[in-house]
Design a protein around this motif. Structure first.
Motif, PDB file in Angstrom:
ATOM      1  N   MET A 427       0.350  -1.208  -0.194  1.00  8.89           N
ATOM      2  CA  MET A 427       0.057   0.070   0.267  1.00  8.89           C
ATOM      3  C   MET A 427       1.103   1.526  -0.531  1.00  8.89           C
ATOM      4  O   MET A 427       1.895   1.302   0.851  1.00  8.89           O
ATOM      5  CB  MET A 427      -0.772   0.122   1.257  1.00  8.89           C
ATOM      6  CG  MET A 427      -1.880   0.707   1.301  1.00  8.89           C
ATOM      7  SD  MET A 427      -2.376   0.976   2.998  1.00  8.89           S
ATOM      8  CE  MET A 427      -3.779   0.290   2.594  1.00  8.89           C
ATOM      9  N   ALA A 428       0.490   2.341  -0.627  1.00  9.72           N
ATOM     10  CA  ALA A 428       0.886   3.128  -0.816  1.00  9.72           C
ATOM     11  C   ALA A 428       0.180   4.045   0.132  1.00  9.72           C
ATOM     12  O   ALA A 428      -0.676   4.536  -0.217  1.00  9.72           O
ATOM     13  CB  ALA A 428       1.732   3.903  -1.940  1.00  9.72           C
ATOM     14  N   ILE A 429       1.015   5.781   1.291  1.00 11.25           N
ATOM     15  CA  ILE A 429       0.030   6.677   1.723  1.00 11.25           C
ATOM     16  C   ILE A 429       0.272   8.177   1.079  1.00 11.25           C
ATOM     17  O   ILE A 429       1.191   8.338   1.483  1.00 11.25           O
ATOM     18  CB  ILE A 429       0.001   6.272   2.860  1.00 11.25           C
ATOM     19  CG1 ILE A 429      -0.658   4.311   2.876  1.00 11.25           C
ATOM     20  CG2 ILE A 429      -0.803   7.168   3.315  1.00 11.25           C
ATOM     21  CD1 ILE A 429      -0.200   4.126   4.751  1.00 11.25           C
ATOM     22  N   VAL A 442       5.394  -5.249  10.203  1.00 13.03           N
ATOM     23  CA  VAL A 442       3.644  -5.465  10.434  1.00 13.03           C
ATOM     24  C   VAL A 442       2.732  -4.937   9.998  1.00 13.03           C
ATOM     25  O   VAL A 442       1.446  -6.157   9.241  1.00 13.03           O
ATOM     26  CB  VAL A 442       3.426  -3.716  11.430  1.00 13.03           C
ATOM     27  CG1 VAL A 442       1.767  -3.718  11.565  1.00 13.03           C
ATOM     28  CG2 VAL A 442       3.939  -4.063  12.916  1.00 13.03           C
ATOM     29  N   ARG A 443       3.145  -4.208   8.231  1.00  6.96           N
ATOM     30  CA  ARG A 443       2.477  -3.988   6.913  1.00  6.96           C
ATOM     31  C   ARG A 443       3.202  -3.210   6.583  1.00  6.96           C
ATOM     32  O   ARG A 443       4.251  -2.498   6.191  1.00  6.96           O
ATOM     33  CB  ARG A 443       1.482  -2.470   7.272  1.00  6.96           C
ATOM     34  CG  ARG A 443      -0.057  -2.277   6.604  1.00  6.96           C
ATOM     35  CD  ARG A 443      -0.418  -1.331   6.019  1.00  6.96           C
ATOM     36  NE  ARG A 443      -2.200  -2.321   7.272  1.00  6.96           N
ATOM     37  CZ  ARG A 443      -2.590  -3.021   7.125  1.00  6.96           C
ATOM     38  NH1 ARG A 443      -2.894  -3.304   5.615  1.00  6.96           N
ATOM     39  NH2 ARG A 443      -3.615  -3.833   7.833  1.00  6.96           N
ATOM     40  N   LEU A 444       3.061  -3.804   5.187  1.00  6.88           N
ATOM     41  CA  LEU A 444       4.080  -3.819   3.495  1.00  6.88           C
ATOM     42  C   LEU A 444       2.999  -2.082   2.822  1.00  6.88           C
ATOM     43  O   LEU A 444       2.329  -2.080   2.635  1.00  6.88           O
ATOM     44  CB  LEU A 444       3.759  -4.315   2.731  1.00  6.88           C
ATOM     45  CG  LEU A 444       4.328  -5.635   3.105  1.00  6.88           C
ATOM     46  CD1 LEU A 444       4.370  -6.714   1.826  1.00  6.88           C
ATOM     47  CD2 LEU A 444       5.970  -5.730   3.537  1.00  6.88           C
ATOM     48  N   CYS A 445       3.791  -0.995   3.368  1.00  3.95           N
ATOM     49  CA  CYS A 445       3.391   0.639   3.130  1.00  3.95           C
ATOM     50  C   CYS A 445       4.290   1.347   3.232  1.00  3.95           C
ATOM     51  O   CYS A 445       5.086   0.992   3.990  1.00  3.95           O
ATOM     52  CB  CYS A 445       2.144   0.790   4.167  1.00  3.95           C
ATOM     53  SG  CYS A 445       2.355   1.149   5.495  1.00  3.95           S
ATOM     54  N   LEU A 446       4.151   2.367   2.146  1.00  7.75           N
ATOM     55  CA  LEU A 446       4.662   3.338   2.390  1.00  7.75           C
ATOM     56  C   LEU A 446       4.570   4.262   1.858  1.00  7.75           C
ATOM     57  O   LEU A 446       3.484   4.864   1.450  1.00  7.75           O
ATOM     58  CB  LEU A 446       6.278   2.899   1.445  1.00  7.75           C
ATOM     59  CG  LEU A 446       5.869   2.439   0.117  1.00  7.75           C
ATOM     60  CD1 LEU A 446       5.610   4.260  -0.426  1.00  7.75           C
ATOM     61  CD2 LEU A 446       7.142   2.519  -0.971  1.00  7.75           C
ATOM     62  N   ASN A 447       5.383   5.828   2.594  1.00  6.12           N
ATOM     63  CA  ASN A 447       4.919   7.033   2.423  1.00  6.12           C
ATOM     64  C   ASN A 447       4.837   7.426   1.153  1.00  6.12           C
ATOM     65  O   ASN A 447       6.436   7.439   0.722  1.00  6.12           O
ATOM     66  CB  ASN A 447       4.586   8.016   3.001  1.00  6.12           C
ATOM     67  CG  ASN A 447       4.900   8.048   4.547  1.00  6.12           C
ATOM     68  OD1 ASN A 447       2.608   7.591   4.606  1.00  6.12           O
ATOM     69  ND2 ASN A 447       4.982   8.293   5.831  1.00  6.12           N
ATOM     70  N   TRP A 448       3.980   7.836  -0.051  1.00  7.83           N
ATOM     71  CA  TRP A 448       4.803   8.695  -1.358  1.00  7.83           C
ATOM     72  C   TRP A 448       5.610  10.097  -1.033  1.00  7.83           C
ATOM     73  O   TRP A 448       4.526  11.006  -0.438  1.00  7.83           O
ATOM     74  CB  TRP A 448       3.579   8.650  -1.877  1.00  7.83           C
ATOM     75  CG  TRP A 448       3.700   8.203  -3.497  1.00  7.83           C
ATOM     76  CD1 TRP A 448       4.107   9.005  -5.052  1.00  7.83           C
ATOM     77  CD2 TRP A 448       4.070   7.028  -4.382  1.00  7.83           C
ATOM     78  NE1 TRP A 448       4.458   8.598  -5.619  1.00  7.83           N
ATOM     79  CE2 TRP A 448       4.435   7.764  -5.645  1.00  7.83           C
ATOM     80  CE3 TRP A 448       3.810   5.975  -3.732  1.00  7.83           C
ATOM     81  CZ2 TRP A 448       4.316   6.318  -6.687  1.00  7.83           C
ATOM     82  CZ3 TRP A 448       4.289   4.606  -4.525  1.00  7.83           C
ATOM     83  CH2 TRP A 448       4.366   5.025  -6.132  1.00  7.83           C
ATOM     84  N   PRO A 449       6.209  10.050  -1.865  1.00 10.68           N
ATOM     85  CA  PRO A 449       7.185  11.085  -1.774  1.00 10.68           C
ATOM     86  C   PRO A 449       6.310  12.610  -1.854  1.00 10.68           C
ATOM     87  O   PRO A 449       5.417  12.941  -2.582  1.00 10.68           O
ATOM     88  CB  PRO A 449       8.443  10.792  -2.432  1.00 10.68           C
ATOM     89  CG  PRO A 449       8.260   9.746  -2.776  1.00 10.68           C
ATOM     90  CD  PRO A 449       7.042   9.003  -3.219  1.00 10.68           C
ATOM     91  N   PHE A 450       6.746  13.357  -1.202  1.00 10.87           N
ATOM     92  CA  PHE A 450       5.701  14.833  -0.989  1.00 10.87           C
ATOM     93  C   PHE A 450       6.521  15.591   0.229  1.00 10.87           C
ATOM     94  O   PHE A 450       7.145  15.214   1.235  1.00 10.87           O
ATOM     95  CB  PHE A 450       4.500  14.901  -0.367  1.00 10.87           C
ATOM     96  CG  PHE A 450       4.381  15.881  -0.326  1.00 10.87           C
ATOM     97  CD1 PHE A 450       3.521  16.796  -1.607  1.00 10.87           C
ATOM     98  CD2 PHE A 450       3.708  16.566   0.965  1.00 10.87           C
ATOM     99  CE1 PHE A 450       3.115  17.930  -0.913  1.00 10.87           C
ATOM    100  CE2 PHE A 450       2.961  18.104   0.930  1.00 10.87           C
ATOM    101  CZ  PHE A 450       2.723  18.539  -0.457  1.00 10.87           C
ATOM    102  N   THR A 474      -3.664   5.270  -0.058  1.00  7.81           N
ATOM    103  CA  THR A 474      -4.543   5.686   0.522  1.00  7.81           C
ATOM    104  C   THR A 474      -4.556   7.229   0.032  1.00  7.81           C
ATOM    105  O   THR A 474      -3.202   7.747   0.644  1.00  7.81           O
ATOM    106  CB  THR A 474      -4.180   5.799   1.816  1.00  7.81           C
ATOM    107  OG1 THR A 474      -4.330   4.212   1.920  1.00  7.81           O
ATOM    108  CG2 THR A 474      -5.210   6.406   3.294  1.00  7.81           C
ATOM    109  N   THR A 475      -5.255   8.195  -0.054  1.00  6.27           N
ATOM    110  CA  THR A 475      -4.835   9.706  -0.730  1.00  6.27           C
ATOM    111  C   THR A 475      -5.497  10.603   0.504  1.00  6.27           C
ATOM    112  O   THR A 475      -6.301   9.884   1.271  1.00  6.27           O
ATOM    113  CB  THR A 475      -5.570  10.056  -1.679  1.00  6.27           C
ATOM    114  OG1 THR A 475      -7.517   9.993  -1.095  1.00  6.27           O
ATOM    115  CG2 THR A 475      -5.497   9.337  -3.112  1.00  6.27           C
ATOM    116  N   SER A 476      -5.015  11.966   0.630  1.00  3.00           N
ATOM    117  CA  SER A 476      -5.224  12.645   2.139  1.00  3.00           C
ATOM    118  C   SER A 476      -5.542  14.071   0.712  1.00  3.00           C
ATOM    119  O   SER A 476      -4.998  14.293   0.516  1.00  3.00           O
ATOM    120  CB  SER A 476      -4.238  13.202   2.923  1.00  3.00           C
ATOM    121  OG  SER A 476      -4.770  13.616   3.464  1.00  3.00           O
ATOM    122  N   SER A 477      -6.747  14.769   1.302  1.00  2.00           N
ATOM    123  CA  SER A 477      -7.167  15.903   1.347  1.00  2.00           C
ATOM    124  C   SER A 477      -6.215  16.820   0.592  1.00  2.00           C
ATOM    125  O   SER A 477      -5.770  17.721   0.188  1.00  2.00           O
ATOM    126  CB  SER A 477      -8.485  16.349   1.116  1.00  2.00           C
ATOM    127  OG  SER A 477      -8.427  16.285   2.401  1.00  2.00           O
TER     128      SER A 477
END
Length: 756
Positions: A427-429, A442-450, A474-477
């Motif tokens: 998952m990308a966040i 715990v979970r295979l996820c990363l924060n997309w570069p911003f 997972t997107t954030s407004s």
């Protein structure tokens, strides 16, 4: 009667201070860390104010609850040291409270409790900050009384007590802007009260206060100019300079700053690097938040009206003009003007940035209200104007207070993901989205570069092709709306989020009626988005632009690590290779590890056509540390072409560049070849055993030659004693031949560093 008249303002002051404390304690426990989310509660909960988490995290690193030796170096220079030391003091105070409540518990037990649930420690630090906010209210009363009378002081104190920006700052953990305001008020009170009898003492106090303000937030150090001018007076027809007072002023500033933020000077090389990076971020455009390179016009047209309310802002303008007509009034009026010069040069205008100037502005507003009511000679007009200034921003603050009491959307998203999405699904966040532990356990996820500023430096990540292999995004407004608001300047980023809306399916979205915070959406991505050739082509084109090596290198490592744990070794190799191609990235060591492991796994899965991590070995050629890092993986290398491996190894690790360890490196390779023989066809085993013996005896011969002084100088290992060099012969033979003598060539060998 006169005594009663003097006592009444004192009673009013007590009432104002009590009111200030009450409104600062109301809601102070909102948005504390949630210990049930399974993440680091001190730093990783994005629902908690970022400044709170930053102050607590850096202070915690200094001592970790007493479980490690105290290290007062904050390890950062973008903030001065005082906010971290104030937070450290709060943590130690809570440690004392914990000892009373839980008895004589050890430091490790305290650390275990705090790293599981630090809410009490956060709350205590916020309460101490609230007390500092009340102290600011008392100081602004003293400033108004010293400048004019108690009426002016009480009016300014009431305005500050109910100012929403100041209230919110008083509910944070060691807020640097609040600390800067506190010491700015102390300095202003001292400067306004300068007299010939106390000039040197008050100048020293003012200098020390300015030094403490600069140790909280760098910009208030500019107030030294106002303090110096306060010690220059016109005596008749001549200018009189009070040199002794100016020297006391400078010494007070220097000593106070060094005491409150010593490592800014002692560790200047590292701190200057952080300071320059912070300056570049603040002077660059903030995507979706700043419209111009300089924010000075924005302060006059938006920030001050929002911060003070339009009635308070207009009264402050009128009062500032009146201050210049009063003796010493110019000192108060000059504070916001001087602080606006550096603050307005930043790209972003924020109320918290200019908070150190709010004390002088509210004194000016109170003076403007007094002047207006004095013209009509009506105290009721003065009270009405002050109440209007208080009431104007109140509705917006009450709405904010109500929003903070509701659950955060990011916490709701975190809980839904934990319940409905398997931890092994990649998952990308978005940043400002739900936070998860990023160690992939715990979970295979990363924060997309911003990056909120200097955004083009991570633009290379904003290509939908790079999402291939991920199942969810997972997107954030807070990210999407900023790019949409500035789509003309950030077309690639805006198109990336537009592609997500068009091609991904929404499986969950936050409920704005039940939660507050950015709108969070969990999107299911298509199974196939791009192929390897398309990604290579896209990366080759995107990597031509300027990059931020630290962030993009880390991103490539995280991508590679996720695919490594998913046993998609070709993708892991792909992203590790991209990360190594970025340049001087701090993640180079980790990238080499994932590249070596991915290539080893690929070689094991293709019997009869083995691939060795030659590329990894060649990539190590830039430094001996990297070569040693790669060679730790060598015992797992099933090398078919041993002579090619040996030649490549020798080409990237010449003897002259390994003065003391060169004797062990060939033996490591020889032992690796023996231990990997289980992956080779039986007909090839004897060939590899013979190669291993050749390498082993060559190494032993090298040791023997190096035992003589002449040979040692040729081999660049003259720093080894003869006894050590001779004893190395026995060790070399045993090390290299032990696997062959024990039959290791026919035993299985587990791969080192398996992602499982």
């Amino acid at each position: 009667m006169g005594h009663h008249a003097r006592a009444k303002p004192d009673a009013l002051l007590f009432a104002v201070l009590a009111l200030a404390l009450a409104v600062r304690l109301w809601g102070i426990a909102d948005r504390l860390p949630d210990p049930t989310l399974g993440i680091n509660p001190i730093v990783a909960n994005t629902a908690v104010d970022e400044g709170d988490r930053r102050a607590m995290d850096f202070a915690w690193r200094m001592w970790r609850g007493g479980a490690q030796p105290l290290n007062l170096n904050p390890q950062t220079g973008d903030w001065p040291g005082l906010p971290f030391y104030a937070t450290l003091g709060a943590q130690m105070l809570y440690r004392g409270y914990d000892l009373v409540v839980h008895g004589g518990t050890s430091s490790l037990e305290f650390v275990e409790r705090m790293e599981r649930d630090p809410r009490g420690m956060f709350l205590l630090a916020r309460i101490l900050d609230a007390l500092l906010g009340v102290a600011c209210v008392a100081l602004i009363f003293l400033l108004g009384r010293r400048l004019a009378n108690r009426e002016l002081g009480l009016g300014a104190a009431l305005l500050l007590a109910l100012n929403p920006t100041h209230i919110m700052a008083s509910q944070r953990v060691s807020d640097p802007n609040l600390l800067a305001l506190l010491f700015t008020l102390i300095a202003t009170v001292a400067l306004v009260g300068l007299t010939d009898e106390r000039r040197v003492r008050d100048s020293a106090i003012a200098g020390a206060a300015i030094g403490m303000a600069a140790a909280s937030k760098y910009f208030p150090g500019a107030l030294i100019l106002v303090a110096a001018l306060a010690n220059v007076e016109r005596d008749g027809g001549r200018w009189k300079i009070h040199g002794t007072a100016i020297v006391a002023l400078g010494l007070g500033l220097a000593v106070a700053f060094f005491i409150a933020s010593p490592f800014t000077l002692l560790d200047w090389t590292e701190k200057s690097h952080s300071f320059v990076m912070q300056r570049e971020r603040l002077t660059s455009e903030w995507v979706g938040l700043s419209d111009a390179r300089f924010s000075l016009p924005t302060y006059f047209t938006r920030t001050f009206p929002s911060m003070l309310g339009w009635p308070g802002y207009l009264l402050a303008i009128a009062g500032t003009a009146l201050l210049f007509k009063r003796p010493r009034g110019w000192i108060v009026a000059s504070v916001p003007l001087l602080l606006l010069l550096p603050t307005g040069s930043l790209a972003l205008a924020a109320e918290r940035f200019i908070l150190p100037a709010v004390g002088s502005l509210l004194v000016a507003a109170s003076l403007g209200a007094m002047a207006l009511s004095g013209r009509v000679r009506s105290r009721a007009i003065l009270i009405a104007l002050l109440l209007l200034c208080v009431a104007w921003p109140a509705p917006a603050y009450l709405r904010l207070r109500g929003a903070l009491r509701r659950p955060d959307t990011r916490v709701a998203a975190h809980r839904w993901i934990d319940e409905h999405i398997a931890p092994t699904e990649p998952m990308a966040i978005d940043v400002y989205g739900p936070e998860f532990a990023l160690d992939f356990t715990v979970r295979l996820c990363l924060n997309w570069p911003f990056m909120v500023s200097q955004t083009p430096l991570v633009r290379a990540a904003y290509h939908p092709a790079f999402l291939d292999g991920f199942r969810y995004y997972t997107t954030s407004s807070e990210v999407g709306r900023r790019f949409e608001a500035a789509a003309g300047r950030y077309p690639l980023e805006a198109e990336f989020h537009r592609w997500l809306r068009e091609h991904a399916a929404v499986v969950w979205s936050s409920d704005s009626t039940q939660n507050t915070g950015p709108r969070i959406e969990v999107l299911a991505l298509p199974e196939r988005i791009s192929g390897r050739a398309e990604r290579d082509s896209t990366w080759a084109q995107a990597s031509r632009a300027a990059m931020y090596p630290e962030r993009l290198g880390r991103w490539c490592f995280e991508m590679s690590s996720i695919f490594l744990r998913r046993e998609q070794y070709d993708r892991a190799e792909e992203w590790a290779s991209r990360g190594l191609g970025i340049g001087r990235t701090p993640s180079r060591k980790e990238l080499l590890e994932t590249l070596a492991l991915a290539q080893v796994r690929l070689a094991q899965g293709r019997r009869g056509s083995y691939r060795t991590p030659l590329r990894c070995l060649r990539a190590c050629a830039q430094g001996p540390g990297d070569r040693r890092q790669c060679l730790r993986k060598m015992p797992a290398v099933p090398a078919r072409n041993a002579h090619r491996t040996l030649q490549t190894y020798l080409s990237v690790a010449p003897i002259r560049r390994f003065p003391a360890r060169v004797l062990i490196m060939p033996l490591t390779l020889a032992r690796a070849l023996l231990l990997s023989a289980s992956s080779i066809q039986p007909s090839e085993t004897q060939y590899f055993l013979s190669i291993s013996r050749v390498v082993a005896w060559t190494s032993a011969g090298t040791l023997v030659v190096s035992s003589w002084p002449a040979g040692a100088s040729v081999m660049a290992i003259s720093n080894m004693s003869r006894k050590r060099r001779c004893s190395g012969v026995v060790f070399a033979c045993g090390f290299a031949c032990a696997p062959a003598l024990s039959g290791a060539g026919t035993q299985t060998h587990e791969v080192i560093g398996s992602p499982s």
